[in-house]
Design a protein around this motif. Structure first.
Motif, short mmCIF file in Angstrom:
data_model
loop_
_atom_site.label_atom_id
_atom_site.label_comp_id
_atom_site.label_asym_id
_atom_site.label_seq_id
_atom_site.Cartn_x
_atom_site.Cartn_y
_atom_site.Cartn_z
N LYS A 95 -3.08 -16.51 -16.52
CA LYS A 95 -3.54 -15.41 -17.70
C LYS A 95 -2.93 -15.63 -18.96
O LYS A 95 -3.70 -15.60 -19.97
CB LYS A 95 -3.46 -14.05 -17.08
N SER A 96 -1.73 -15.81 -18.97
CA SER A 96 -0.95 -16.06 -20.32
C SER A 96 -1.48 -17.36 -21.06
O SER A 96 -1.79 -17.48 -21.99
CB SER A 96 0.48 -16.45 -19.99
N TRP A 97 -1.77 -18.38 -20.13
CA TRP A 97 -2.25 -19.63 -20.47
C TRP A 97 -3.29 -19.40 -21.28
O TRP A 97 -3.94 -19.94 -22.33
CB TRP A 97 -2.39 -20.57 -19.56
N SER A 148 3.33 -23.91 -26.34
CA SER A 148 4.53 -23.44 -26.63
C SER A 148 5.70 -23.85 -25.76
O SER A 148 5.59 -24.63 -24.82
CB SER A 148 4.46 -21.86 -26.55
N TYR A 162 5.34 -23.30 -21.94
CA TYR A 162 4.55 -24.16 -20.99
C TYR A 162 5.21 -25.25 -20.83
O TYR A 162 5.38 -26.19 -19.87
CB TYR A 162 3.04 -24.35 -21.65
N TRP A 203 -0.19 -14.60 -13.19
CA TRP A 203 0.45 -14.06 -14.43
C TRP A 203 0.59 -15.51 -15.40
O TRP A 203 0.19 -15.40 -16.66
CB TRP A 203 1.69 -13.56 -14.39
N PHE A 204 0.79 -16.52 -15.02
CA PHE A 204 1.00 -17.68 -15.76
C PHE A 204 -0.37 -18.26 -16.26
O PHE A 204 -0.55 -18.45 -17.35
CB PHE A 204 1.73 -18.93 -14.84
N ASN A 257 -4.69 -16.66 -22.50
CA ASN A 257 -4.57 -15.61 -23.60
C ASN A 257 -3.92 -16.43 -24.75
O ASN A 257 -4.45 -16.27 -25.92
CB ASN A 257 -3.67 -14.40 -23.34
N ASP A 258 -3.25 -17.12 -24.62
CA ASP A 258 -2.27 -18.05 -25.65
C ASP A 258 -3.52 -19.03 -26.28
O ASP A 258 -3.46 -19.10 -27.36
CB ASP A 258 -1.17 -18.53 -25.12
N LYS A 305 -5.70 -17.39 -28.52
CA LYS A 305 -5.20 -16.86 -29.89
C LYS A 305 -4.90 -17.89 -30.98
O LYS A 305 -4.80 -17.56 -32.06
CB LYS A 305 -3.63 -16.25 -29.73
#
Length: 117
Positions: A21-23, A38, A41, A18-19, A25-26, A29
Motif C-alpha cells: 500500500k505504501s508503494w 525513496s 524502498y 502495508w508495504f 501511495n508513494d 504522489k
C-alpha cells in the motif's frame, strides 16, 4: 515434506500489505514518468528495512520471486507474482469482470513495473 514446492524457486518473498500500500501511495504522489525510489524502498530491497523484519535475502540476488496482494478500486483484490529476473508480472484475478478492461489492470500494476524495468 515429501511433495515438491509449489513455487518456481526457493528464492521467494511475500510482501506485506502495508508495504504494498505504501508503494502504491508513494507512486501516486510522484510524477509517474520520473519516479525515483525513496530510501525506504532501497533499504527494503537491500534487506535493511524494516528493522524488525530484516531477512538475509536481498532482492535480485537472493530473491527472484515476489508474491503480493494488490487492492484495486477499494473493492477488489488481485494476486501478483513478480519474476524479478524475467521482469514479468503475473496477475491472478479470481473475478476478472470487475475491472472494465485490460488497460485498467495494466495501469493498476504500474507501480510494480517501476521495480522491474
Amino acid at each position: 515434506m515429501k511433495s515438491t514446492s509449489p513455487y518456481a524457486s526457493p528464492q521467494i518473498a511475500f510482501l506485506d500489505r502495508w508495504f504494498v500500500k505504501s508503494w502504491v501511495n508513494d507512486f501516486e504522489k510522484h510524477d509517474k514518468k520520473t519516479i525515483e525510489l525513496s530510501d525506504m524502498y532501497r533499504k527494503a530491497f537491500n534487506v535493511e528495512y524494516p528493522k524488525q523484519f530484516v531477512t538475509v535475502k536481498k532482492w535480485f540476488d537472493d530473491v527472484d520471486s515476489l508474491f503480493l496482494f494488490h487492492h484495486i478500486n477499494g473493492n477488489h483484490w488481485v494476486a501478483l507474482y513478480i519474476d524479478l529476473h524475467k521482469a514479468t508480472i503475473y496477475v491472478y484475478d479470481s473475478i476478472p469482470n470487475v475491472l472494465k478492461d485490460h488497460k485498467q489492470l495494466l495501469e493498476e500494476c504500474r507501480p510494480f513495473t517501476k521495480i522491474i524495468h
